[in-house]
Design a protein around this motif. Structure first.
Motif, PDB file in Angstrom:
ATOM      1  N   VAL A 136      15.568 142.181  -5.878  1.00  0.00           N
ATOM      2  CA  VAL A 136      15.734 143.346  -5.182  1.00  0.00           C
ATOM      3  C   VAL A 136      16.414 143.620  -3.895  1.00  0.00           C
ATOM      4  N   TRP A 137      15.970 142.463  -3.090  1.00  0.00           N
ATOM      5  CA  TRP A 137      16.817 142.411  -1.958  1.00  0.00           C
ATOM      6  C   TRP A 137      18.133 142.340  -1.867  1.00  0.00           C
ATOM      7  N   ALA A 138      18.788 141.592  -2.992  1.00  0.00           N
ATOM      8  CA  ALA A 138      20.352 141.306  -3.216  1.00  0.00           C
ATOM      9  C   ALA A 138      20.686 142.552  -3.977  1.00  0.00           C
ATOM     10  N   ARG A 139      19.945 143.153  -4.687  1.00  0.00           N
ATOM     11  CA  ARG A 139      20.527 144.433  -5.580  1.00  0.00           C
ATOM     12  C   ARG A 139      20.766 145.522  -4.668  1.00  0.00           C
ATOM     13  N   VAL A 140      19.853 145.729  -3.694  1.00  0.00           N
ATOM     14  CA  VAL A 140      20.129 146.847  -2.925  1.00  0.00           C
ATOM     15  C   VAL A 140      21.045 146.791  -1.826  1.00  0.00           C
ATOM     16  N   ALA A 141      21.162 145.468  -1.658  1.00  0.00           N
ATOM     17  CA  ALA A 141      22.231 145.122  -0.502  1.00  0.00           C
ATOM     18  C   ALA A 141      23.946 145.987  -0.863  1.00  0.00           C
ATOM     19  N   GLU A 142      24.023 146.152  -2.202  1.00  0.00           N
ATOM     20  CA  GLU A 142      25.444 146.551  -2.721  1.00  0.00           C
ATOM     21  C   GLU A 142      25.349 148.027  -2.083  1.00  0.00           C
ATOM     22  N   GLY A 143      24.061 148.687  -1.881  1.00  0.00           N
ATOM     23  CA  GLY A 143      24.168 150.090  -1.593  1.00  0.00           C
ATOM     24  C   GLY A 143      24.599 150.332  -0.221  1.00  0.00           C
ATOM     25  N   LEU A 144      24.380 149.395   0.815  1.00  0.00           N
ATOM     26  CA  LEU A 144      24.364 149.367   2.106  1.00  0.00           C
ATOM     27  C   LEU A 144      25.688 148.652   2.807  1.00  0.00           C
ATOM     28  N   SER A 145      26.295 148.026   1.821  1.00  0.00           N
ATOM     29  CA  SER A 145      27.443 147.045   2.060  1.00  0.00           C
ATOM     30  C   SER A 145      28.554 148.129   2.868  1.00  0.00           C
ATOM     31  N   PRO A 146      28.915 149.230   2.382  1.00  0.00           N
ATOM     32  CA  PRO A 146      30.073 150.111   2.790  1.00  0.00           C
ATOM     33  C   PRO A 146      29.707 150.559   4.412  1.00  0.00           C
ATOM     34  N   ARG A 183       8.426 145.557   4.482  1.00  0.00           N
ATOM     35  CA  ARG A 183       7.484 145.057   3.683  1.00  0.00           C
ATOM     36  C   ARG A 183       7.740 146.175   2.537  1.00  0.00           C
ATOM     37  N   PHE A 184       7.718 145.974   1.195  1.00  0.00           N
ATOM     38  CA  PHE A 184       7.848 147.014  -0.076  1.00  0.00           C
ATOM     39  C   PHE A 184       7.262 146.257  -1.179  1.00  0.00           C
ATOM     40  N   ARG A 185       6.669 147.156  -1.881  1.00  0.00           N
ATOM     41  CA  ARG A 185       5.850 146.854  -3.298  1.00  0.00           C
ATOM     42  C   ARG A 185       5.878 148.161  -4.026  1.00  0.00           C
ATOM     43  N   GLY A 186       5.503 147.898  -5.562  1.00  0.00           N
ATOM     44  CA  GLY A 186       5.272 148.963  -6.238  1.00  0.00           C
ATOM     45  C   GLY A 186       6.017 148.785  -7.636  1.00  0.00           C
ATOM     46  N   SER A 187       5.842 149.389  -8.760  1.00  0.00           N
ATOM     47  CA  SER A 187       6.371 149.339  -9.907  1.00  0.00           C
ATOM     48  C   SER A 187       7.883 149.637  -9.873  1.00  0.00           C
ATOM     49  N   ALA A 188       8.211 150.123  -8.821  1.00  0.00           N
ATOM     50  CA  ALA A 188      10.076 150.678  -8.797  1.00  0.00           C
ATOM     51  C   ALA A 188      10.712 149.391  -8.496  1.00  0.00           C
ATOM     52  N   LEU A 189      10.221 148.248  -8.301  1.00  0.00           N
ATOM     53  CA  LEU A 189      10.913 147.107  -8.022  1.00  0.00           C
ATOM     54  C   LEU A 189      11.821 146.748  -9.046  1.00  0.00           C
ATOM     55  N   PRO A 190      11.254 146.382 -10.368  1.00  0.00           N
ATOM     56  CA  PRO A 190      12.026 146.014 -11.499  1.00  0.00           C
ATOM     57  C   PRO A 190      12.897 147.078 -11.627  1.00  0.00           C
ATOM     58  N   TRP A 191      12.633 148.353 -11.643  1.00  0.00           N
ATOM     59  CA  TRP A 191      13.435 149.275 -11.970  1.00  0.00           C
ATOM     60  C   TRP A 191      14.722 149.254 -10.933  1.00  0.00           C
ATOM     61  N   LEU A 192      14.540 148.788  -9.624  1.00  0.00           N
ATOM     62  CA  LEU A 192      15.739 148.870  -8.885  1.00  0.00           C
ATOM     63  C   LEU A 192      16.651 147.645  -9.153  1.00  0.00           C
ATOM     64  N   VAL A 193      16.029 146.636  -9.853  1.00  0.00           N
ATOM     65  CA  VAL A 193      16.822 145.684 -10.330  1.00  0.00           C
ATOM     66  C   VAL A 193      17.748 145.802 -11.572  1.00  0.00           C
TER      67      VAL A 193
END
Length: 308
Positions: A27-37, A76-86
């Motif tokens: 999740v941490w790596a996947r979301v990094a793409e969104g902030l790299s710009p 900190r983060f948790r929830g069923s949305a985590l696999p969805w983000l990946v």
């Protein structure tokens, strides 16, 4: 593209170092793409503690001089949305996020000032928690709670409901972007310096003249806002709410107290309601904006209170 841009911004991060595997790291790596710009992102570690993903010492180093970089003690983060983000493998029915020790640090390019600003910012840490829930059947997204605790007697609490949100696929989300609608919200703000710290400078720079009598210019601004409040349609904003908003405006630029707002909108506020103005231009008067207020009710209260 990262699923759910709003969620991505809350879960910003860089690419993982070796050994930071598992769902939290993905999740941490996947979301990094969104902030790299926007700038460089780094962290000390990514780990799992119970059902929480924990990022230690995350930093978002925004591009550009004088833009405040975002430093946190922990995220900190948790929830069923985590696999969805990946990979979108499950429906994102819930997400919780907690930020500890957030501080905004300005970088000037001067080593002395940068060190001093960073040290000074440590005395102004911000804590925040957010909880989101999505009902797939009803296509309703609920912000069940957003709480931000600022330094001193300053805080913000928000709850909101947004209809017409479908997160089941990329295509569904794209359709939702044109049809979602805010149907209700509850907001409470306690300010004893909060307005001055975060809003006064940008608003003043945008609205005040560059020279002349600033007190007179500020008074003209207050008078104009007072007139705008008085002209709000009573069907949507009752007299008691107008009086509360006027009392708040009268205290600017140093309001002290608690503002509470309750919004209800049927069928909701969103792109459909505002779409007509894309062709005609934004309304220049409240009379022209009357369609925006249909089915909208706003209750407001303002309680003056000196800092404890």
């Amino acid at each position: 593209m990262i699923r759910g841009a709003a969620l991505a911004l809350m879960l910003a991060g860089p690419a993982l170092a070796e050994g930071e595997a598992g769902l939290c790291g993905q999740v941490w790596a996947r979301v990094a793409e969104g902030l790299s710009p926007y700038g460089a992102v780094r962290q000390e570690a990514v780990a799992q503690e119970g059902d929480w993903c924990v990022v230690g010492g995350p930093v978002l180093d925004l591009d550009g001089q004088y833009l405040p970089d975002w430093h946190m003690d922990r995220l900190r983060f948790r929830g069923s949305a985590l696999p969805w983000l990946v990979d979108g493998s499950v429906l994102p029915e819930g997400l919780e996020v907690a930020v500890e020790g957030l501080r905004l640090v300005v970088q000037t390019g001067n080593a002395q000032f940068d060190w001093l600003y960073a040290a000074q910012a440590r005395a102004n840490r911000i804590a925040a928690e957010a909880s989101l829930a999505w009902d797939p059947a009803a296509r309703v997204l609920r912000l069940e709670g957003l709480g931000i605790d600022f330094p001193g007697a300053n805080a913000l609490d928000l709850r909101a409901t947004v209809a017409g949100v479908d997160l089941s696929s990329t295509g569904a989300m794209q359709m939702s972007a044109t049809g979602f609608a805010l149907t209700g919200a509850e907001l409470r703000i306690e300010t004893h310096g909060l307005f001055e710290s975060y809003l006064l400078m940008p608003l003043g720079a945008a609205l005040l003249p560059y020279e002349g009598d600033m007190d007179a210019a500020a008074e003209r601004l207050r008078a104009g806002i007072m007139a705008l409040v008085a002209d709000l349609p009573e069907a949507s904003v009752p007299p008691a709410s107008k009086a509360a908003l006027a009392a708040l405006v009268g205290e600017l630029p140093n309001p002290a107290g608690v503002l509470e707002l309750s919004l209800r909108a049927d069928p909701g506020l969103g792109p459909v309601r505002f779409g007509g103005y894309a062709l005609t231009g934004m309304p220049a008067t409240l009379a022209e904006a009357a369609p925006l207020f249909r089915g909208v009710a706003l209750d407001a209260s303002w309680t003056h209170a000196d800092a404890p």
